[in-house]
Design a protein around this motif. Structure first.
Motif, mmCIF file in Angstrom:
data_model
loop_
_atom_site.group_PDB
_atom_site.id
_atom_site.type_symbol
_atom_site.label_atom_id
_atom_site.label_comp_id
_atom_site.label_asym_id
_atom_site.label_seq_id
_atom_site.Cartn_x
_atom_site.Cartn_y
_atom_site.Cartn_z
ATOM 1 N N ARG A 154 0.892 -1.131 0.042
ATOM 2 C CA ARG A 154 0.010 0.030 0.072
ATOM 3 C C ARG A 154 0.837 1.309 -0.150
ATOM 4 N NH1 ARG A 154 -3.640 0.737 4.638
ATOM 5 N NH2 ARG A 154 -3.597 2.880 4.064
ATOM 6 N N ASN A 155 2.002 1.138 0.674
ATOM 7 C CA ASN A 155 2.855 2.289 0.733
ATOM 8 C C ASN A 155 3.756 2.522 -0.299
ATOM 9 O OD1 ASN A 155 1.453 3.327 3.090
ATOM 10 N ND2 ASN A 155 2.518 1.789 4.222
ATOM 11 N N ASN A 156 3.982 1.516 -1.172
ATOM 12 C CA ASN A 156 4.908 1.427 -2.107
ATOM 13 C C ASN A 156 4.604 1.562 -3.605
ATOM 14 O OD1 ASN A 156 7.229 0.924 -3.643
ATOM 15 N ND2 ASN A 156 8.133 -0.352 -2.136
ATOM 16 N N PRO A 157 4.511 2.734 -4.171
ATOM 17 C CA PRO A 157 3.838 2.944 -5.734
ATOM 18 C C PRO A 157 4.518 2.285 -6.613
ATOM 19 C CG PRO A 157 4.884 5.040 -4.684
ATOM 20 C CD PRO A 157 4.748 3.997 -3.486
ATOM 21 N N LYS A 158 5.660 1.891 -6.242
ATOM 22 C CA LYS A 158 6.595 1.068 -7.332
ATOM 23 C C LYS A 158 5.822 -0.244 -7.583
ATOM 24 C CE LYS A 158 10.742 1.892 -8.120
ATOM 25 N NZ LYS A 158 12.304 1.819 -7.903
ATOM 26 N N VAL A 159 5.239 -0.753 -6.753
ATOM 27 C CA VAL A 159 4.713 -2.224 -7.118
ATOM 28 C C VAL A 159 3.261 -2.231 -7.461
ATOM 29 C CG1 VAL A 159 3.841 -4.170 -5.584
ATOM 30 C CG2 VAL A 159 5.554 -3.022 -4.460
ATOM 31 N N ARG A 160 3.553 -2.977 -8.782
ATOM 32 C CA ARG A 160 2.540 -3.343 -9.557
ATOM 33 C C ARG A 160 1.535 -4.117 -8.903
ATOM 34 N NH1 ARG A 160 6.871 -3.041 -12.645
ATOM 35 N NH2 ARG A 160 6.862 -5.355 -12.909
ATOM 36 N N VAL A 161 0.276 -3.857 -8.915
ATOM 37 C CA VAL A 161 -0.741 -4.859 -8.138
ATOM 38 C C VAL A 161 -1.608 -5.367 -9.373
ATOM 39 C CG1 VAL A 161 -2.468 -5.338 -6.653
ATOM 40 C CG2 VAL A 161 -0.365 -3.782 -6.161
ATOM 41 N N LEU A 162 -1.819 -6.646 -9.620
ATOM 42 C CA LEU A 162 -2.656 -7.178 -10.608
ATOM 43 C C LEU A 162 -4.041 -7.513 -9.935
ATOM 44 C CD1 LEU A 162 -0.348 -9.812 -12.576
ATOM 45 C CD2 LEU A 162 -0.889 -7.542 -12.966
ATOM 46 N N ILE A 163 -4.951 -7.168 -10.470
ATOM 47 C CA ILE A 163 -6.448 -7.423 -10.007
ATOM 48 C C ILE A 163 -6.999 -8.615 -10.680
ATOM 49 C CG2 ILE A 163 -8.720 -6.256 -9.602
ATOM 50 C CD1 ILE A 163 -7.309 -3.535 -9.579
ATOM 51 N N THR A 164 -7.477 -9.607 -10.082
ATOM 52 C CA THR A 164 -8.028 -10.675 -10.804
ATOM 53 C C THR A 164 -9.340 -11.193 -9.929
ATOM 54 O OG1 THR A 164 -7.722 -12.800 -11.535
ATOM 55 C CG2 THR A 164 -6.544 -12.388 -9.644
ATOM 56 N N GLU A 165 -9.996 -12.121 -10.435
ATOM 57 C CA GLU A 165 -11.107 -12.626 -9.822
ATOM 58 C C GLU A 165 -10.724 -13.929 -8.920
ATOM 59 O OE1 GLU A 165 -15.711 -13.762 -10.928
ATOM 60 O OE2 GLU A 165 -14.232 -14.013 -12.332
ATOM 61 N N GLY A 166 -11.141 -13.764 -7.773
ATOM 62 C CA GLY A 166 -10.890 -15.001 -6.906
ATOM 63 C C GLY A 166 -9.673 -15.287 -6.215
ATOM 64 N N ALA A 167 -9.546 -15.951 -5.016
ATOM 65 C CA ALA A 167 -8.429 -16.079 -4.395
ATOM 66 C C ALA A 167 -7.567 -17.134 -5.072
ATOM 67 C CB ALA A 167 -9.054 -16.973 -2.878
ATOM 68 N N LYS A 168 -8.341 -18.253 -5.862
ATOM 69 C CA LYS A 168 -7.345 -19.135 -6.332
ATOM 70 C C LYS A 168 -6.351 -18.502 -7.521
ATOM 71 C CE LYS A 168 -9.204 -23.301 -7.378
ATOM 72 N NZ LYS A 168 -10.431 -24.223 -7.945
ATOM 73 N N LYS A 169 -6.948 -17.651 -8.301
ATOM 74 C CA LYS A 169 -6.298 -16.841 -9.463
ATOM 75 C C LYS A 169 -5.133 -15.960 -8.600
ATOM 76 C CE LYS A 169 -9.794 -17.170 -12.641
ATOM 77 N NZ LYS A 169 -11.291 -16.730 -13.106
ATOM 78 N N ALA A 170 -5.723 -15.319 -7.564
ATOM 79 C CA ALA A 170 -4.577 -14.450 -6.955
ATOM 80 C C ALA A 170 -3.530 -15.115 -6.441
ATOM 81 C CB ALA A 170 -5.366 -13.533 -5.741
ATOM 82 N N GLY A 171 -3.885 -16.410 -5.675
ATOM 83 C CA GLY A 171 -2.611 -17.295 -5.141
ATOM 84 C C GLY A 171 -1.794 -17.695 -6.317
#
Length: 181
Positions: A154-171
């Motif tokens: 949250r505090n590090n804007p350099k980190v790219r965060v991918l948004i996906t659907e569901g816990a299994k895909k995120a995992g």
């Protein structure tokens, strides 16, 4: 603890063993009700404190078991009560009688899945994003978890965060070294 069937399903989804062990657990009998109905208002309980019959009827299929997944509340960095239950025998809902594959807690606001991850994967994610973990992230000696990881994200804007659907895909994405919710 996970049953072999649940564990194998998660492994087949390309989720790292450490992520499985940190975030998923098998439930059966009345256990799923504790996870799914904690947010019910008092009016949904009888005078003796028991949950009203309509809720027990709605969720009777959960007694056959399934697995639960929850992670971290990204606003506080604490473990989240919120999650989802994947029943072994899903119920059917709506006019189309569509199977409900995942059951979130009733009467509780939806959260994102920010899964707990091992420190080794936090290091990989930091390197992939050309940054380093700071002292706010530390490795739990008992579990190997990267404690403080999501607050660091949250505090590090350099980190790219991918948004996906569901816990299994995120995992699966986290297991491959990508930051994903």
């Amino acid at each position: 603890m996970l049953t072999k069937t649940h564990y194998d399903e998660l492994l087949q989804s390309a989720i790292a063993k450490e992520i499985i062990e940190l975030n998923f657990k098998s439930l059966d009998g009345d256990q799923p009700l504790e996870y799914l109905l904690y947010g019910l208002p008092s009016k949904e309980r009888r005078n003796d404190g028991r949950i009203r019959s309509r809720w027990l009827t709605r969720y009777k299929h959960t007694s056959y078991g399934g697995f639960w997944c929850s992670g971290i509340d990204v606003m506080t960095g604490e473990y989240s009560e919120w999650g989802q239950f994947k029943p072994n025998r899903p119920r059917k809902s709506g006019e189309e009688k569509k199977r409900v594959k995942y059951e979130p807690p009733s009467k509780v606001a939806t959260e994102i899945f920010a899964l707990r991850i091992p420190y080794r994967l936090a290091l990989i994610i930091a390197k992939r994003n050309e940054t380093e973990l700071d002292d706010s992230v530390w490795e739990d000696p008992k579990t190997g978890e990267a404690v403080g990881f999501w607050l660091w994200v949250r505090n590090n804007p350099k980190v790219r965060v991918l948004i996906t659907e569901g816990a299994k895909k995120a995992g699966s994405l986290l297991s491959a070294g990508h930051c994903a919710i």
